[in-house]
Design a protein around this motif. Structure first.
Motif, PDB file in Angstrom:
ATOM      1  N   SER A 133       1.155  -1.155  -0.100  1.00  0.00           N
ATOM      2  CA  SER A 133       0.117  -0.072  -0.140  1.00  0.00           C
ATOM      3  C   SER A 133       1.218   0.996   0.161  1.00  0.00           C
ATOM      4  N   ALA A 134       1.818   1.534   1.049  1.00  0.00           N
ATOM      5  CA  ALA A 134       3.334   2.196   0.992  1.00  0.00           C
ATOM      6  C   ALA A 134       3.551   2.739  -0.522  1.00  0.00           C
ATOM      7  N   VAL A 135       3.908   1.623  -0.987  1.00  0.00           N
ATOM      8  CA  VAL A 135       4.558   1.495  -2.023  1.00  0.00           C
ATOM      9  C   VAL A 135       3.898   2.199  -3.323  1.00  0.00           C
ATOM     10  N   THR A 136       3.242   2.018  -3.475  1.00  0.00           N
ATOM     11  CA  THR A 136       2.062   2.092  -4.353  1.00  0.00           C
ATOM     12  C   THR A 136       1.351   3.194  -4.383  1.00  0.00           C
ATOM     13  N   GLU A 137       1.136   3.800  -2.814  1.00  0.00           N
ATOM     14  CA  GLU A 137       0.767   4.901  -2.929  1.00  0.00           C
ATOM     15  C   GLU A 137       1.734   6.420  -3.426  1.00  0.00           C
ATOM     16  N   HIS A 138       3.179   6.089  -2.561  1.00  0.00           N
ATOM     17  CA  HIS A 138       3.844   6.909  -2.779  1.00  0.00           C
ATOM     18  C   HIS A 138       4.884   7.237  -3.969  1.00  0.00           C
ATOM     19  N   ASP A 143      -2.006   7.170 -13.075  1.00  0.00           N
ATOM     20  CA  ASP A 143      -2.415   5.940 -14.118  1.00  0.00           C
ATOM     21  C   ASP A 143      -1.489   5.298 -14.289  1.00  0.00           C
ATOM     22  N   GLY A 144      -1.097   4.543 -13.476  1.00  0.00           N
ATOM     23  CA  GLY A 144      -0.231   3.466 -13.870  1.00  0.00           C
ATOM     24  C   GLY A 144       1.173   3.668 -14.710  1.00  0.00           C
ATOM     25  N   PRO A 145       1.429   2.394 -13.202  1.00  0.00           N
ATOM     26  CA  PRO A 145       3.430   2.270 -13.777  1.00  0.00           C
ATOM     27  C   PRO A 145       3.567   2.763 -15.430  1.00  0.00           C
ATOM     28  N   GLU A 146       2.805   2.365 -16.258  1.00  0.00           N
ATOM     29  CA  GLU A 146       2.962   2.281 -17.471  1.00  0.00           C
ATOM     30  C   GLU A 146       3.949   3.832 -18.533  1.00  0.00           C
ATOM     31  N   ARG A 147       3.232   4.874 -17.633  1.00  0.00           N
ATOM     32  CA  ARG A 147       3.754   5.583 -17.632  1.00  0.00           C
ATOM     33  C   ARG A 147       5.160   6.213 -17.149  1.00  0.00           C
ATOM     34  N   GLU A 153       8.458  -1.304 -15.194  1.00  0.00           N
ATOM     35  CA  GLU A 153       8.521  -2.452 -15.304  1.00  0.00           C
ATOM     36  C   GLU A 153       8.701  -3.259 -13.742  1.00  0.00           C
ATOM     37  N   ILE A 154      10.323  -1.905 -12.948  1.00  0.00           N
ATOM     38  CA  ILE A 154      10.423  -2.190 -11.568  1.00  0.00           C
ATOM     39  C   ILE A 154       9.210  -2.246 -10.485  1.00  0.00           C
ATOM     40  N   MET A 155       8.411  -1.005 -10.402  1.00  0.00           N
ATOM     41  CA  MET A 155       7.752  -1.255  -9.287  1.00  0.00           C
ATOM     42  C   MET A 155       6.243  -2.270  -9.995  1.00  0.00           C
ATOM     43  N   ASN A 156       6.136  -2.657 -11.110  1.00  0.00           N
ATOM     44  CA  ASN A 156       5.646  -3.953 -11.476  1.00  0.00           C
ATOM     45  C   ASN A 156       5.899  -5.006 -10.762  1.00  0.00           C
TER      46      ASN A 156
END
Length: 213
Positions: A133-138, A143-147, A153-156
């Motif tokens: 939750s913390a990682v995806t929030e910050h 509009d997603g990691p594709e931006r 892909e690191i975040m994916n």
């Protein structure tokens, strides 16, 4: 958090008393040299350091009948047992993306009671979900990691690793609740170490001066 202290303390504890090569042999039997830093030099260094720290007692044994030098056998102390349990509990709940720490803890989880192990694993799921939750929030754009291009892909990878880790942990919790494995106080546990002289099919051919100590 390093896995080597937990691995070495746990291996000595399972034998009661063990010399360095026995500890190395057990950890190679587990494949720990492939998924952790449990290489011969690290194992022998950890044994000596933890003896200095009072976590282990070093006993010098008689020379072998073949005329070799005396070997040092190690025995875990009360302080060492407390350290072992502290490391084990922390390793079952921590989520630091280092598989060696969790792998080491899984090897010794049956030294705990069933309910305590379940509680620690449930805490692990909570920690993973909180981390995700913390990682995806910050760090993930709305509009997603594709931006972020290919860097996304690191975040994916991070998020997928967290999701799969939580799913696997929930599965383990279910298996333990269904009665899998013999935990502390439940009878004869599975023996995960090699008996003296037992052949290790997974040993490496690497030699180390500490093997004879």
């Amino acid at each position: 958090m390093s896995a080597i202290r937990l691995l070495v303390l746990g291996a000595v504890r399972q034998h009661g008393r063990a010399h360095g090569y026995q500890v190395r042999n057990d950890l190679e039997y587990w494949g720990a040299h492939e998924w952790s830093n449990a290489k011969p030099g690290s194992i022998y260094h950890a044994l000596k350091q933890m003896a200095k720290q009072g976590l282990l007692v070093a006993h010098e044994t008689e020379p072998s009948t073949a005329g070799g030098p005396p070997r040092t056998e190690y025995e875990i102390t009360e302080e060492g047992t407390r350290e072992f349990r502290t490391l084990l509990r922390a390793s079952l709940t921590a989520y630091d993306q280092k598989p060696d720490v969790l792998s080491a803890a899984l090897g010794f989880m049956v030294d705990l009671g069933r309910e305590e192990a379940l509680g620690l694993l449930e805490e692990r799921v909570r920690v993973i979900e909180e981390w995700r939750s913390a990682v995806t929030e910050h760090y993930v754009p709305e509009d997603g990691p594709e931006r972020l291009g290919h860097i996304g892909e690191i975040m994916n990878f991070w998020v997928h690793s967290a999701d799969s880790g939580a799913e696997w942990t929930r599965g383990l919790i279910r298996r333990i609740k269904d009665g899998a494995y013999a935990f502390a106080g439940e009878g004869e546990p599975f023996v995960g170490v090699l008996a003296e002289g037992e052949e290790n099919p997974y040993r490496t051919d690497e030699t180390h001066p500490g093997d004879a100590q």
